[in-house]
Design a protein around this motif. Sequence first.
Motif, PDB file in Angstrom:
ATOM      1  N   ASP A  62       0.849  -1.189   0.000  1.00 18.98           N
ATOM      2  CA  ASP A  62       0.000   0.000   0.000  1.00 18.98           C
ATOM      3  C   ASP A  62       0.882   1.236   0.000  1.00 18.98           C
ATOM      4  O   ASP A  62       1.772   1.368   0.854  1.00 18.98           O
ATOM      5  N   LEU A  63       0.593   2.150  -0.930  1.00 16.04           N
ATOM      6  CA  LEU A  63       1.402   3.354  -1.098  1.00 16.04           C
ATOM      7  C   LEU A  63       0.522   4.583  -1.232  1.00 16.04           C
ATOM      8  O   LEU A  63      -0.567   4.510  -1.805  1.00 16.04           O
ATOM      9  N   PHE A  64       1.031   5.713  -0.782  1.00  7.28           N
ATOM     10  CA  PHE A  64       0.447   7.008  -1.099  1.00  7.28           C
ATOM     11  C   PHE A  64       1.412   7.715  -2.028  1.00  7.28           C
ATOM     12  O   PHE A  64       2.634   7.615  -1.863  1.00  7.28           O
ATOM     13  N   ILE A  65       0.838   8.406  -3.005  1.00  5.00           N
ATOM     14  CA  ILE A  65       1.649   9.104  -3.995  1.00  5.00           C
ATOM     15  C   ILE A  65       1.121  10.520  -4.125  1.00  5.00           C
ATOM     16  O   ILE A  65      -0.091  10.726  -4.290  1.00  5.00           O
ATOM     17  N   ALA A  66       2.016  11.490  -4.095  1.00  7.35           N
ATOM     18  CA  ALA A  66       1.635  12.881  -4.331  1.00  7.35           C
ATOM     19  C   ALA A  66       1.282  13.026  -5.809  1.00  7.35           C
ATOM     20  O   ALA A  66       1.887  12.366  -6.665  1.00  7.35           O
ATOM     21  N   PRO A  67       0.308  13.877  -6.133  1.00 11.11           N
ATOM     22  CA  PRO A  67      -0.125  14.016  -7.533  1.00 11.11           C
ATOM     23  C   PRO A  67       1.016  14.282  -8.517  1.00 11.11           C
ATOM     24  O   PRO A  67       1.013  13.746  -9.627  1.00 11.11           O
ATOM     25  N   GLN A  68       2.010  15.058  -8.125  1.00 12.91           N
ATOM     26  CA  GLN A  68       3.105  15.386  -9.042  1.00 12.91           C
ATOM     27  C   GLN A  68       3.998  14.185  -9.342  1.00 12.91           C
ATOM     28  O   GLN A  68       4.793  14.229 -10.273  1.00 12.91           O
ATOM     29  N   ASN A  69       3.858  13.093  -8.589  1.00 11.14           N
ATOM     30  CA  ASN A  69       4.697  11.901  -8.814  1.00 11.14           C
ATOM     31  C   ASN A  69       3.974  10.777  -9.557  1.00 11.14           C
ATOM     32  O   ASN A  69       4.585   9.748  -9.852  1.00 11.14           O
ATOM     33  N   ILE A  70       2.705  10.948  -9.862  1.00  9.09           N
ATOM     34  CA  ILE A  70       1.926   9.869 -10.482  1.00  9.09           C
ATOM     35  C   ILE A  70       2.539   9.391 -11.789  1.00  9.09           C
ATOM     36  O   ILE A  70       2.726   8.194 -11.994  1.00  9.09           O
ATOM     37  N   ALA A  71       2.844  10.300 -12.680  1.00 12.85           N
ATOM     38  CA  ALA A  71       3.353   9.900 -14.003  1.00 12.85           C
ATOM     39  C   ALA A  71       4.641   9.100 -13.876  1.00 12.85           C
ATOM     40  O   ALA A  71       4.798   8.054 -14.522  1.00 12.85           O
ATOM     41  N   GLU A  72       5.542   9.545 -13.026  1.00 13.85           N
ATOM     42  CA  GLU A  72       6.813   8.841 -12.875  1.00 13.85           C
ATOM     43  C   GLU A  72       6.617   7.463 -12.245  1.00 13.85           C
ATOM     44  O   GLU A  72       7.221   6.479 -12.676  1.00 13.85           O
ATOM     45  N   VAL A  73       5.757   7.378 -11.232  1.00 15.34           N
ATOM     46  CA  VAL A  73       5.481   6.086 -10.605  1.00 15.34           C
ATOM     47  C   VAL A  73       4.849   5.126 -11.612  1.00 15.34           C
ATOM     48  O   VAL A  73       5.261   3.965 -11.704  1.00 15.34           O
ATOM     49  N   MET A  74       3.875   5.600 -12.373  1.00 17.77           N
ATOM     50  CA  MET A  74       3.229   4.728 -13.360  1.00 17.77           C
ATOM     51  C   MET A  74       4.229   4.279 -14.423  1.00 17.77           C
ATOM     52  O   MET A  74       4.203   3.118 -14.845  1.00 17.77           O
ATOM     53  N   TYR A  75       5.115   5.164 -14.836  1.00 18.52           N
ATOM     54  CA  TYR A  75       6.144   4.796 -15.808  1.00 18.52           C
ATOM     55  C   TYR A  75       7.049   3.694 -15.241  1.00 18.52           C
ATOM     56  O   TYR A  75       7.315   2.687 -15.905  1.00 18.52           O
TER      57      TYR A  75
END
Length: 180
Positions: A62-75
Amino acid sequence: MGAPHNKKRYGELWPDYRITYALTELHFLRELVVLSGGWAWHFLSPEGHQEFKHAHDHKDIDLFIAPQNIAEVMYILQERGFKKVWTRYDHLPSDEQFRRYEKTEEHAGKLFRITIDFFVNKNVPQRIVKGWNIVEPSFLLSLYSNIHSSDKCWAVQAALQLLKYDIDPLDREELITMPR
């Protein structure tokens, strides 16, 4: 809320390979995410502890991700072979945009899944523990009413008691101690 534990199964351990594979994947995301659930309790626990199944929930990450990091995490997840998995929670109204990604690995001829559940939220109280961003324990406990379900885990129950007396649960043996 989680179902009551079958106390006859206390003492069962998570297989080492599941912990190793999950940690490998987490290292790729380390600077971009905040650990929640069983992995937050894992890092709050004393180093070198045994991975009891009833102490920390390691069925998923389970993770929380700040909106500005979504694209990088998904990549990163896609590069690492993770695929989007649709769940019944995907379209429910929520402040935390829920997403699930999974990949299948093989160990000793046996296939198993690594599941990552992530929630988008920039305002999660957090702290750094052993080099990892984790959800602040008091806030983490509040998530067991709506996001996490394994509230019967030993670490959750122990942390509730410790925080009731304003004791920081970090590195406390109670987080990994089998209840009587």
